[in-house]
Enzyme design. Structure first.
Site, PDB file in Angstrom:
ATOM      1  N   ASP A 106       0.837  -1.206   0.000  1.00 28.96           N
ATOM      2  CA  ASP A 106       0.000   0.000   0.000  1.00 28.96           C
ATOM      3  C   ASP A 106       0.870   1.254   0.000  1.00 28.96           C
ATOM      4  OD1 ASP A 106       0.815  -0.125   2.628  1.00 28.96           O
ATOM      5  OD2 ASP A 106      -1.200  -0.003   3.501  1.00 28.96           O
ATOM      6  N   SER A 107       2.206   1.061  -0.001  1.00 29.07           N
ATOM      7  CA  SER A 107       3.127   2.173  -0.272  1.00 29.07           C
ATOM      8  C   SER A 107       2.846   2.768  -1.651  1.00 29.07           C
ATOM      9  CB  SER A 107       4.583   1.694  -0.195  1.00 29.07           C
ATOM     10  OG  SER A 107       4.793   0.558  -1.013  1.00 29.07           O
TER      11      SER A 107
ATOM     12  N   ASP B 284      -0.954  -6.218   0.025  1.00 25.46           N
ATOM     13  CA  ASP B 284      -1.351  -5.560   1.270  1.00 25.46           C
ATOM     14  C   ASP B 284      -2.859  -5.443   1.383  1.00 25.46           C
ATOM     15  OD1 ASP B 284       0.933  -5.052   2.751  1.00 25.46           O
ATOM     16  OD2 ASP B 284       1.232  -3.037   1.927  1.00 25.46           O
TER      17      ASP B 284
ATOM     18  N   LYS C 189      -1.119  -9.424   3.273  1.00 26.88           N
ATOM     19  CA  LYS C 189      -0.397  -8.880   4.424  1.00 26.88           C
ATOM     20  C   LYS C 189      -1.289  -7.923   5.205  1.00 26.88           C
ATOM     21  CE  LYS C 189       3.361  -6.019   3.948  1.00 26.88           C
ATOM     22  NZ  LYS C 189       2.916  -4.748   4.589  1.00 26.88           N
TER      23      LYS C 189
ATOM     24  N   GLU D 210      -1.488  -5.450   8.875  1.00 33.85           N
ATOM     25  CA  GLU D 210      -0.696  -4.777   9.901  1.00 33.85           C
ATOM     26  C   GLU D 210      -1.347  -4.961  11.256  1.00 33.85           C
ATOM     27  OE1 GLU D 210      -0.057  -0.665   8.920  1.00 33.85           O
ATOM     28  OE2 GLU D 210       0.848  -1.147   6.979  1.00 33.85           O
TER      29      GLU D 210
ATOM     30  N   GLU E  91       9.071  -4.141  10.563  1.00 32.24           N
ATOM     31  CA  GLU E  91       9.525  -2.859  10.024  1.00 32.24           C
ATOM     32  C   GLU E  91      10.031  -1.968  11.150  1.00 32.24           C
ATOM     33  OE1 GLU E  91       6.844  -0.913   7.298  1.00 32.24           O
ATOM     34  OE2 GLU E  91       7.957   0.979   7.360  1.00 32.24           O
TER      35      GLU E  91
HETATM   36  O1  KIV Z   1       3.644  -1.037   1.543  1.00 34.37           O
HETATM   37  C1  KIV Z   1       4.829  -1.413   1.585  1.00 34.37           C
HETATM   38  O2  KIV Z   1       5.648  -1.170   0.687  1.00 34.37           O
HETATM   39  C2  KIV Z   1       5.240  -2.184   2.764  1.00 34.37           C
HETATM   40  C3  KIV Z   1       6.708  -2.464   2.932  1.00 34.37           C
HETATM   41  C4  KIV Z   1       7.450  -1.224   3.272  1.00 34.37           C
HETATM   42  C5  KIV Z   1       6.956  -3.545   3.914  1.00 34.37           C
HETATM   43  O3  KIV Z   1       4.417  -2.560   3.551  1.00 34.37           O
HETATM   44 NA    NA Z   2       2.401  -1.655   3.310  1.00 34.81          NA
END
Ligand code: KIV
Ligand code: NA
Length: 264
Positions: free
Chosen positions: A45-46, A84, A112, A114, A181
């Site tokens: 989600d980056s 994510d 993934k 959080e 992280e």
């Molecule tokens: O969204 C992302 O890129 C991440 C990584 C930094 C682990 O969650």
């Molecule tokens: Na992320």
């Protein structure tokens, strides 16, 4: 080369080999990275920051994650695709199952989330439904408003022990991977030795089983100031291909992350 799965990654780890992950948001990058030896791709989600120009990951929607995951899946050449779950998509077990199902149908092979032990029921429900999970602990960017900024987590004894206990609870609930992280390298190493599932790190030292970077950061494309844990692999390489090869070689040999990329 063969396609990577949860079991091929577990095998690498039990053979004592480190594995690599890079973020990918589209078919072209997914193809480049997977065809050049990156074992796992993260549709992070980056993308809210690097693709959409936002200042946090919170505005990213499930529909957007589905769109990018489908693009990555079309370009992928055998990497394991982790997608994510975005902010506000897994507050209840039912919502988590529904959101994860949509990402899996778009081409993800693992999702993934959080958070810690509060997600145990959702992890178990997803596991029963055939959905592998990666649990992201430490600095969880979707909680930036609770943390009051992007800060290293697990620095004191109590929070370090809590993180290890949460990882154990998630493993018992059926988690397949853990991602850490921005935690002290010593904690990440201890946690990796305590749990039996593969542990991926970013800003967590070289004692984890795998490493992940945001691809735009490691390719030197990011225009903002980069975090301490990032290495720009284009600084000493002449093209993306040698940069990716150097990243893989450094992760496998334990040379990345180096002490200057770590927290203690
Ligand atoms: O969204 C992302 O890129 C991440 C990584 C930094 C682990 O969650
Ligand atoms: Na992320």
């Amino acid at each position: 080369s063969k396609a990577h799965t949860v079991s091929t990654i577990r095998q690498l780890v039990s053979d004592g080999e480190k594995f690599t992950m890079l973020t990918a948001y589209d078919a072209t990058f997914a193809h480049l990275f997977s065809a050049h030896g990156i074992e796992t791709l993260l549709v992070g989600d980056s993308l809210g920051m690097v693709c959409q120009g936002r200042s946090s990951t919170l505005p990213v929607t499930l529909d957007e994650m589905v769109y990018h995951t489908a693009a990555v899946a079309r370009g992928n050449q055998g990497a394991l695709i982790v997608a994510d779950m975005p902010f506000n998509s897994y507050g209840t077990v039912a919502q988590a199952l529904d959101s994860a199902g949509r990402l899996m149908q778009a081409g993800a092979q693992m999702v993934k989330l959080e958070g810690g032990a509060w997600l145990a029921d959702a992890v178990t429900a997803m596991s029963r439904a055939g959905i592998p999970t990666c649990l992201h602990l430490g600095l969880t960017p979707q909680s930036v408003n609770k943390f009051g900024g992007y800060k290293v987590q697990g620095r004191d004894e109590a929070s370090a022990q809590l993180m290890i206990n949460e990882a154990l609870a998630l493993e018992a609930a059926g988690a397949d991977f853990i991602l850490l992280e921005c935690v002290p390298a010593s904690l990440a190493k201890a946690l990796t030795q305590t749990v039996s599932v593969p542990v991926i790190g970013i800003g967590a030292g070289n004692g984890t089983d795998g490493q992940v970077l945001v691809s735009y950061d490691m390719l030197g494309l990011t225009q903002q100031r980069m975090a301490k844990f990032v290495k720009n692999y284009m600084a000493q390489n002449t093209g993306w291909e040698s940069a990716v090869a150097a990243y893989i070689a450094d992760v496998k040999s334990g040379q990345f992350p180096a002490p200057e990329h770590c927290f203690e």
